[in-house]
Design a protein around this motif. Structure first.
Motif, PDB file in Angstrom:
ATOM      1  N   UNK A  26       6.566  62.291  46.466  1.00  0.00           N
ATOM      2  CA  UNK A  26       7.059  62.155  47.838  1.00  0.00           C
ATOM      3  C   UNK A  26       8.434  62.793  48.067  1.00  0.00           C
ATOM      4  N   UNK A  27       9.300  62.759  47.072  1.00  0.00           N
ATOM      5  CA  UNK A  27      10.614  63.401  47.213  1.00  0.00           C
ATOM      6  C   UNK A  27      10.448  64.892  47.434  1.00  0.00           C
ATOM      7  N   UNK A  28       9.591  65.508  46.641  1.00  0.00           N
ATOM      8  CA  UNK A  28       9.388  66.954  46.771  1.00  0.00           C
ATOM      9  C   UNK A  28       8.717  67.308  48.089  1.00  0.00           C
ATOM     10  N   UNK A  29       7.793  66.453  48.543  1.00  0.00           N
ATOM     11  CA  UNK A  29       7.177  66.715  49.856  1.00  0.00           C
ATOM     12  C   UNK A  29       8.222  66.644  50.970  1.00  0.00           C
ATOM     13  N   UNK A  30       9.148  65.704  50.872  1.00  0.00           N
ATOM     14  CA  UNK A  30      10.210  65.600  51.885  1.00  0.00           C
ATOM     15  C   UNK A  30      11.115  66.824  51.849  1.00  0.00           C
ATOM     16  N   UNK A  31      11.378  67.341  50.658  1.00  0.00           N
ATOM     17  CA  UNK A  31      12.193  68.557  50.540  1.00  0.00           C
ATOM     18  C   UNK A  31      11.471  69.728  51.197  1.00  0.00           C
ATOM     19  N   UNK A  32      10.168  69.856  50.954  1.00  0.00           N
ATOM     20  CA  UNK A  32       9.392  70.933  51.568  1.00  0.00           C
ATOM     21  C   UNK A  32       9.428  70.789  53.096  1.00  0.00           C
ATOM     22  N   UNK A  33       9.269  69.554  53.590  1.00  0.00           N
ATOM     23  CA  UNK A  33       9.342  69.335  55.037  1.00  0.00           C
ATOM     24  C   UNK A  33      10.706  69.744  55.580  1.00  0.00           C
ATOM     25  N   UNK A  34      11.761  69.370  54.880  1.00  0.00           N
ATOM     26  CA  UNK A  34      13.118  69.734  55.331  1.00  0.00           C
ATOM     27  C   UNK A  34      13.303  71.241  55.342  1.00  0.00           C
ATOM     28  N   UNK A  35      12.817  71.920  54.284  1.00  0.00           N
ATOM     29  CA  UNK A  35      12.975  73.370  54.215  1.00  0.00           C
ATOM     30  C   UNK A  35      12.125  74.082  55.266  1.00  0.00           C
ATOM     31  N   UNK A  52      20.788  60.531  41.374  1.00  0.00           N
ATOM     32  CA  UNK A  52      21.825  61.396  40.811  1.00  0.00           C
ATOM     33  C   UNK A  52      21.446  62.859  41.032  1.00  0.00           C
ATOM     34  N   UNK A  53      22.439  63.701  41.222  1.00  0.00           N
ATOM     35  CA  UNK A  53      22.197  65.117  41.479  1.00  0.00           C
ATOM     36  C   UNK A  53      21.367  65.785  40.376  1.00  0.00           C
ATOM     37  N   UNK A  54      21.631  65.505  39.075  1.00  0.00           N
ATOM     38  CA  UNK A  54      20.780  66.117  38.037  1.00  0.00           C
ATOM     39  C   UNK A  54      19.301  65.738  38.170  1.00  0.00           C
ATOM     40  N   UNK A  55      19.031  64.498  38.546  1.00  0.00           N
ATOM     41  CA  UNK A  55      17.634  64.078  38.761  1.00  0.00           C
ATOM     42  C   UNK A  55      17.028  64.810  39.947  1.00  0.00           C
ATOM     43  N   UNK A  56      17.818  64.957  41.006  1.00  0.00           N
ATOM     44  CA  UNK A  56      17.313  65.651  42.189  1.00  0.00           C
ATOM     45  C   UNK A  56      17.051  67.126  41.893  1.00  0.00           C
ATOM     46  N   UNK A  57      17.930  67.761  41.137  1.00  0.00           N
ATOM     47  CA  UNK A  57      17.729  69.182  40.843  1.00  0.00           C
ATOM     48  C   UNK A  57      16.474  69.401  39.996  1.00  0.00           C
ATOM     49  N   UNK A  58      16.043  68.393  39.248  1.00  0.00           N
ATOM     50  CA  UNK A  58      14.765  68.518  38.530  1.00  0.00           C
ATOM     51  C   UNK A  58      13.619  68.677  39.525  1.00  0.00           C
TER      52      UNK A  58
END
Length: 120
Positions: A26-35, A52-58
């Motif tokens: 779901x996090x990645x789907x939200x990123x795709x929606x935002x982009x 945490x930013x390192x987790x998000x960058x994964x």
């Protein structure tokens, strides 16, 4: 549970596997929606998420490996953009599946109609 094994896995299958994997979170789907609204920096994309930013960058790395996003680094700022080609391949694959199931359901509908007519 039976495990399905593909006889052949070509580059298109591998690309679709990567897209499905990337979109399974779901996090990645939200990123795709935002982009979908336009390019954004790593920090802009990470802001709404409680991680945490390192987790998000994964998550961003998974999206980039799948081909769904591209990134460009200028100085210390990395900007991400949506890449439409994998979504177009996914849409094509889904259209084929939808057509197949529509055809099968139409055949079932026709068969049931014929059976009903025979019983009357």
């Amino acid at each position: 549970m039976a495990k399905h094994v593909r006889e052949e896995s070509g580059p298109i299958d591998a690309a679709l596997d990567g897209v499905f994997h990337a979109l399974s979170d779901p996090t990645r789907r939200q990123v795709v929606e935002r982009l979908g609204q336009g390019p954004a920096t790593t920090s802009d994309l990470a802001r709404p998420f409680d991680m945490a930013l390192p987790s998000f960058t994964q998550h961003l790395n998974v999206l980039e490996r799948s081909g769904l996003v591209t990134s460009e680094k200028k100085g210390r700022v990395r900007t991400y953009r949506l890449a439409p080609q994998p979504l177009e391949r996914l849409d094509t694959w889904l259209a084929v599946q939808r057509a197949r199931w529509t055809r099968r359901l139409d055949q079932l509908d026709s068969l049931l109609y014929d059976l009903k007519e025979q019983q009357q």
